[in-house]
Scaffold this active site. Structure first.
Site, PDB file in Angstrom:
ATOM      1  N   SER A 126       0.796  -1.238   0.000  1.00  0.00           N
ATOM      2  CA  SER A 126       0.000   0.000   0.000  1.00  0.00           C
ATOM      3  C   SER A 126       0.824   1.283   0.000  1.00  0.00           C
ATOM      4  O   SER A 126       0.241   2.378   0.007  1.00  0.00           O
ATOM      5  CB  SER A 126      -0.955   0.012   1.195  1.00  0.00           C
ATOM      6  OG  SER A 126      -2.054  -0.829   0.946  1.00  0.00           O
ATOM      7  N   LYS A 129      -0.295   3.636  -2.624  1.00  0.00           N
ATOM      8  CA  LYS A 129      -1.336   4.660  -2.478  1.00  0.00           C
ATOM      9  C   LYS A 129      -0.760   6.072  -2.388  1.00  0.00           C
ATOM     10  O   LYS A 129      -1.480   7.051  -2.608  1.00  0.00           O
ATOM     11  CB  LYS A 129      -2.201   4.365  -1.254  1.00  0.00           C
ATOM     12  CG  LYS A 129      -3.034   3.089  -1.378  1.00  0.00           C
ATOM     13  CD  LYS A 129      -3.914   2.890  -0.159  1.00  0.00           C
ATOM     14  CE  LYS A 129      -4.813   1.672  -0.275  1.00  0.00           C
ATOM     15  NZ  LYS A 129      -4.088   0.408  -0.059  1.00  0.00           N
ATOM     16  N   SER A 183      -5.525   3.314   4.706  1.00  0.00           N
ATOM     17  CA  SER A 183      -5.140   2.386   3.637  1.00  0.00           C
ATOM     18  C   SER A 183      -6.357   1.647   3.090  1.00  0.00           C
ATOM     19  O   SER A 183      -6.296   0.443   2.828  1.00  0.00           O
ATOM     20  CB  SER A 183      -4.092   1.389   4.138  1.00  0.00           C
ATOM     21  OG  SER A 183      -3.237   1.000   3.096  1.00  0.00           O
ATOM     22  N   LYS A 288       3.081   6.593   5.255  1.00  0.00           N
ATOM     23  CA  LYS A 288       2.222   5.584   4.629  1.00  0.00           C
ATOM     24  C   LYS A 288       2.739   4.198   4.989  1.00  0.00           C
ATOM     25  O   LYS A 288       3.936   3.942   4.953  1.00  0.00           O
ATOM     26  CB  LYS A 288       2.202   5.738   3.101  1.00  0.00           C
ATOM     27  CG  LYS A 288       1.185   4.799   2.433  1.00  0.00           C
ATOM     28  CD  LYS A 288      -0.234   5.219   2.754  1.00  0.00           C
ATOM     29  CE  LYS A 288      -1.247   4.136   2.442  1.00  0.00           C
ATOM     30  NZ  LYS A 288      -1.255   3.059   3.480  1.00  0.00           N
TER      31      LYS A 288
END
Length: 365
Positions: A126, A129, A183, A288
């Protein structure tokens, strides 16, 4: 490998030894046990269909009928990450990090403070993203436009769960918020699907942006990170973090502690996947997290440490909390020793990634 465990279950009590009571039989039920480890293997317990056996037990002068049944425990192999398959975890480093790939650099000077296998190209889960957010933000699409979660946004790659049911309507900014902070995979997919030209145009834009930034090790095939074909290196991701940090909306949404959205008649509370954002010892400007089995636990951050603006990248960390532990080790090292220390570098190791794709469990990143 199958282990058999006998489980005894009290069913009924009689008033005396001379008075026995009939016990109504109940259908066998599937019993799930908490995951355990047996010689390095994950264990899943299920009720076996083997015959049941009866026994009696005297307790305080009363007869207790006891039924025992066998529970078959099937051992399933733990899925290895690409880094583990490539031998990256064999690389030692001065800070004893659990991440097989790490890079720490000064954001202002680009000075490398710590490096470990930073050129290795691996699945990034992720962390993908973050590029999704960059493309959406720089497209200047209306943030107040309402997007609807459709069946197309349901994960068929890993079968991951989502709290955003099909039909959920949120603004583009809310989708972006949930994708960065929590997420949320369906939110990220909806952002890509609603891009002008649809998903193919969005993925093209992701790769084009990577090329513009000089991220030569990076490739994207979708906007969530659920695919192991989304791959990059720590060096490229540090470049992405530095660029994304220039957008205030990405800084704000990625470091948000929690957010509440209306889904139908309900108010759903979402939280940040990175617990460090609420730690007062950290001053985090962007973050993140990411996880799929092929990538291991991943984390990228921008933070202020010892007066420096620092970018940190951790990939392929084994263990649920190990990436957080690695970040803490780096923070302590920078705060206590960096002014007097030379940059720490582990011996680099360039992996040859396996051709076959490792099957991943049903998880969310």
């Amino acid at each position: 490998m199958v282990l058999v465990v006998a489980v005894s279950v009290p069913l009924a009590a009689g008033a005396a030894a001379s008075k026995s009571r009939a016990v109504k039989k109940k259908p066998a039920a599937v019993v799930k046990a908490a995951p355990a480890k047996v010689k390095g293997r994950a264990v899943v317990a299920r009720a076996a269909s083997s015959p049941k056996h009866s026994a009696t037990l005297v307790r305080k002068g009363r007869l207790v009928a006891v039924r025992s049944r066998q529970v078959a425990i099937r051992a399933e192999p733990i899925r290895a990450s690409f880094g583990q398959l490539s031998g990256l975890h064999g690389t030692a480093d001065p800070l004893d990090l659990k991440s097989s790939v790490a890079l720490v650099l000064d954001q202002d000077t680009n000075e490398v403070l710590f490096s470990k296998n930073s050129q290795a190209v691996l699945p990034i889960a992720s962390i993908t993203k973050l590029m999704t957010a960059v493309v959406v933000t720089e497209a200047h699409l209306p943030l107040d436009e309402v997007l609807t979660v459709t069946q197309d946004d349901v994960d068929t790659e890993k079968g991951s769960r989502s709290r955003l049911s099909v039909g959920t309507q949120l603004t583009r900014e809310e989708m972006l918020h949930l994708a960065l902070m929590s997420s949320e995979n369906r939110a990220a997919h909806a952002l890509g699907r609603s891009y002008p030209g649809g998903m193919p145009a969005f993925v093209t834009a992701m790769n084009r942006k990577a090329g513009e930034l000089g991220m030569s090790d990076t490739r994207y095939v979708e906007p969530t990170g659920l695919s192991s074909r989304n791959q990059s290196s720590a060096r490229d991701l540090a470049t992405l973090v530095k660029h994304a940090h220039g957008h205030q909306i990405i800084r704000d949404l990625s470091t948000s502690l929690e957010y509440q959205v209306a889904v139908g008649q309900r108010q759903l509370q979402f939280h940040n996947t990175n617990g460090l954002v609420k730690n007062p010892e950290w001053e985090i400007g962007l973050q993140k997290t990411g996880y799929i089995s092929e990538a291991g636990r991943c984390l990228v951050m921008q933070a202020k440490l010892a007066g420096r603006q620092v970018i940190m990248v951790f990939l392929d960390s084994a263990g649920r909390y190990s990436r957080i532990g690695d970040a803490e080790r780096v923070r302590k090292w920078i705060n206590e020793t960096l002014p007097m220390a030379h940059p720490a570098t582990a011996q680099p190791h360039v992996p040859t990634l396996p051709v076959t794709t490792v099957a991943a469990p049903k998880i969310t990143s």
